[in-house]
Design a protein around this motif. Sequence first.
Motif, short mmCIF file in Angstrom:
data_model
loop_
_atom_site.label_atom_id
_atom_site.label_comp_id
_atom_site.label_asym_id
_atom_site.label_seq_id
_atom_site.Cartn_x
_atom_site.Cartn_y
_atom_site.Cartn_z
N ILE A 115 -5.33 -0.29 -2.23
CA ILE A 115 -5.29 0.89 -3.10
C ILE A 115 -5.24 0.42 -4.54
O ILE A 115 -4.46 -0.46 -4.89
CB ILE A 115 -4.06 1.75 -2.80
N ASP A 116 -6.07 1.03 -5.39
CA ASP A 116 -6.01 0.70 -6.81
C ASP A 116 -4.64 1.06 -7.35
O ASP A 116 -4.13 2.16 -7.13
CB ASP A 116 -7.08 1.47 -7.58
N VAL B 272 -7.57 5.44 -2.07
CA VAL B 272 -7.12 4.80 -0.84
C VAL B 272 -8.34 4.55 0.05
O VAL B 272 -9.13 5.46 0.29
CB VAL B 272 -6.11 5.69 -0.08
N ALA B 273 -8.48 3.33 0.54
CA ALA B 273 -9.60 3.00 1.40
C ALA B 273 -9.55 3.82 2.69
O ALA B 273 -8.47 4.17 3.18
CB ALA B 273 -9.58 1.52 1.75
N SER C 269 -19.13 3.89 -6.93
CA SER C 269 -18.73 2.80 -6.05
C SER C 269 -17.22 2.58 -6.15
O SER C 269 -16.63 2.70 -7.22
CB SER C 269 -19.44 1.51 -6.43
N PRO C 270 -16.58 2.23 -5.03
CA PRO C 270 -15.14 1.96 -5.05
C PRO C 270 -14.85 0.54 -5.49
O PRO C 270 -15.75 -0.28 -5.67
CB PRO C 270 -14.74 2.17 -3.59
N THR C 271 -13.57 0.26 -5.65
CA THR C 271 -13.14 -1.11 -5.91
C THR C 271 -13.46 -1.97 -4.69
O THR C 271 -13.29 -1.54 -3.56
CB THR C 271 -11.63 -1.15 -6.18
N LEU C 272 -13.92 -3.18 -4.92
CA LEU C 272 -14.42 -4.01 -3.84
C LEU C 272 -13.52 -5.19 -3.52
O LEU C 272 -12.89 -5.76 -4.41
CB LEU C 272 -15.83 -4.52 -4.18
N ASN D 156 0.83 -1.21 0.00
CA ASN D 156 0.00 0.00 0.00
C ASN D 156 0.86 1.25 0.00
O ASN D 156 0.57 2.23 -0.70
CB ASN D 156 -0.93 0.00 1.21
N ARG D 157 1.91 1.23 0.81
CA ARG D 157 2.80 2.39 0.89
C ARG D 157 3.46 2.65 -0.46
O ARG D 157 3.51 3.79 -0.93
CB ARG D 157 3.86 2.12 1.96
#
Length: 904
Positions: free
Chosen positions: A780-781, A452-453, A703-706, A314-315
């Motif tokens: 994160i996408d 970012v979630a 909608s976000p990525t699931l 993620n970082r």
Amino acid sequence: MTSGCLNNRYHIVRKLAAGGFGETFLAEDSYLPSRRLCVIKQLKPIQTNLDVQQLIESRFQREAVILEQLGEGHPQIPQLYAYFAEEGRFYLVQEYIQGTTLNAMAIATATEVRQLLTSLLSVLAYIHARGVIHRDIKPNNVILRQDACQPVLIDFGAAKETMTLGMPPGESALSIAIGTRGYMPPEQAAGKPTYASDLYSLGMTAIYLLTQQPPHVLPTDPRTGQLLWQDASRVALDANLAAILDRAIAIHQRDRYASATVMLADLEADSPIFSPPSEPTSPLLATLEPPEFAPSPEPPTPVPVAYSQQSYRNRQILLNKVKNYWIKGVLETSLHGKALIELGLETRLDAVEHPWGMAWETPEQSRQSLPPGTQAIDKFDEMGEGRTLLILGEPGSGKTTTLLELGHHLVLRAEANFNQPIPVVFNLSTWTQSKQPLANWLQQELQTKYQVAREISQIWIERQQLLLLLDGLDEVDATKREYCVQAINQFCQKYGHTELVVCSRIQDYEMLNCRLQLQGAICLQSLTLEQVQHYLENTGSALVALSQAIQKDWTLQELVKSPLMLSIMTLAYQRIPLEDFPRFESICDRHHHLFEAYIQRMLNRRNVESVYPQQQTQQWLIWLAQKMVAESQTIFLIERLQPQWLANPQQLKVYQLIFWFNFILISGLIGSFVLEVQKLVPAVLIGGIVFALVFGTNQIVPSPTLKWSYQRAQKTLILGGAIAPLFGIALKLAFGFAFGQITEANYSSSLPQEISQGLIFGLTFGLILILIRGFSTPTIDTVTIPNQGIRQSAKNALVFAIFGILIPGLIAWVCEFRVNFWALCGLSFGLVVGGGEACLKHLILRLILYCQGCIPWNYSRFLDYATERIFLQKVGGGYIFVHRLLLEHFAQMPLETTPGTRKG
């Protein structure tokens, strides 16, 4: 006072010293079992005028807070235990340092002096980064601590300054100057100390150790006033150390080192300071060990963070996005890149409110030009841990470019060291809610701009793992700008270790009634005509006429002081003969003409295919700019188009009517397969009411990525497992009574059946709800494309529609219910909840805007075309104008009321 008790707690042991500002005592703390020894400084005001007594007390309290902060943050500064006022006198209770002062030590060698300077320069770098000047460095105020063998800097002159408030009119500034004869530079004797004043005093202290003579008895050069001390040195000197000390004690502060960090770097580059000899040659060297708190040219490293594989991923994704969006996408392609001229910097300490409530510099000292070649990263690094900086400048002066250059350095460090915070660029223009905490806004921006979630962003913010680069404070709505400043200050108080940088136009910032509570501020200086002419001379023959025109036209001379305007001129006026340069009597007219020339030149660019008519391109850009200004947006995302972007209330009503028509049409078509006409109408009405309460029509939320999350699903157990079944029973009974399925004749038999069906109905859709809510965005996408949110909404709607068909259909088949009815209900539910409603709203909105001539149908294709024409820059999945001034110029241009030619 040689005996007695102060504050009913501190028993005086003996007097340590006395001076013009008060006395110092050694005392015991009777409240502690150990009866800890402490130093009590009794401070006497210059006078006891009642009119200034309250002011003195208030300032004394603030300075006590500062001394407490300094002592807690550095082991070579005494800790402040307490402060109090008693009988009109003020007292500071500080840590007692057991050791020997430097003036009591034997003569020092050159090596020992180097070690001492290195250690004390780290202390000065620390206090200067916090806006503090010691003002009284001398051998008596440096103690070699016995236990840790460290030099400790004592007796800060700050509190003494408070005691001079309210001095009698006409009192000489020299009579109240804080410092000691011989160790005090000329500007400090005049009551105007600077950071360089401390370096002067430190240099004189080192000379005392080498000569064993007070500086004021040493000879001086009658021509320059420079101290002639080298012949008096009692130890062998090397030329480099002598040169460093000579520069530190230069008469004019402009000739001294710019900062303690620069002097330390010179000292370290000159000699292996940290290698003490095997056997000490004097008492001083025997007690002085290599410093443990010397600063590095790199900023301090935060507390190490343990990264899991996913956390590390993620970082790295966020770092890549910042680098690709802002460094490669904006910085390396910006207009300022066309005119790489070194920008001058000036400190502006008067622009910020000190975090501790005061600044000790006079107005003259608060604005100082930094040495040529100084960059923002250099000033940022000087501040140490918890750095906060404000960057100011005129429009087009290069604030954002400077911010992104700073961000580039920080990204490289974060990539090389996992324990460095993650630098992230945000634009404050989207901060629109007056009472919204900055942390909440950051979570929204991380989700919208960087995908970012919220779960991840919340952890990063709480653990203070982000370094915030906040651009565009001046772009916040003027009525909310001061609230934004307050939100930033509150964030800094709550998350004190989070480092941040804020950018703003200087005029907009100076109009505010409140100030940012940051450690420092710098202002970008305008280009000089010499810099401009030198740049143009090196660009070749294409800009010779522009160079000649600038020499003759004062309006060009004023505009060209801005790096942005210089860049635009080099593009708009390239290869234009001198006689074709129009003359204007006002800067405003010249400014307008320059942007118009730039627009025409970019529209006629060679090597770029002309896909759209020029007039239509210009109108679409005008509409976009006007809407972005109205909505206080800097970054435009296609998926964030909202109904309020429609031109007037009539268009909004058309949008709502079209949406409801489509909703009724789709619901009716699906319902007609399983419901009779008399049941279809109320079913559609009830569905519409529920939809309006849950989703509404005036907000589009993609909608976000699931990804499935069991923890997220648990939060919906009550809603899906208890409330949904009750709702299903109530809905089934309502339909049963309304359409005669439950009557008095069959009441006893039909009621249980209807309840059981309603229970199963509710449980089924509760299960679907739990499944849907269990999908979260814990990652994160990695890829961001234009209109990604709507594309993802369509994918989610398809996935949930499949769930909606399979689960109710399977349950209905097992229970021998009407399979087609349950499957179609599940299909409708999945489509709506999964993101289908956002897709439908977005499609209708785009259709209306297209029919009105506001946008082309293939919007991303057009925005990419505008990027090729250097009107826009691509930032991830969004777009920004190449500069705020160009955005504002387009926004002020007239927009045609009738739709133009639509193509694309």
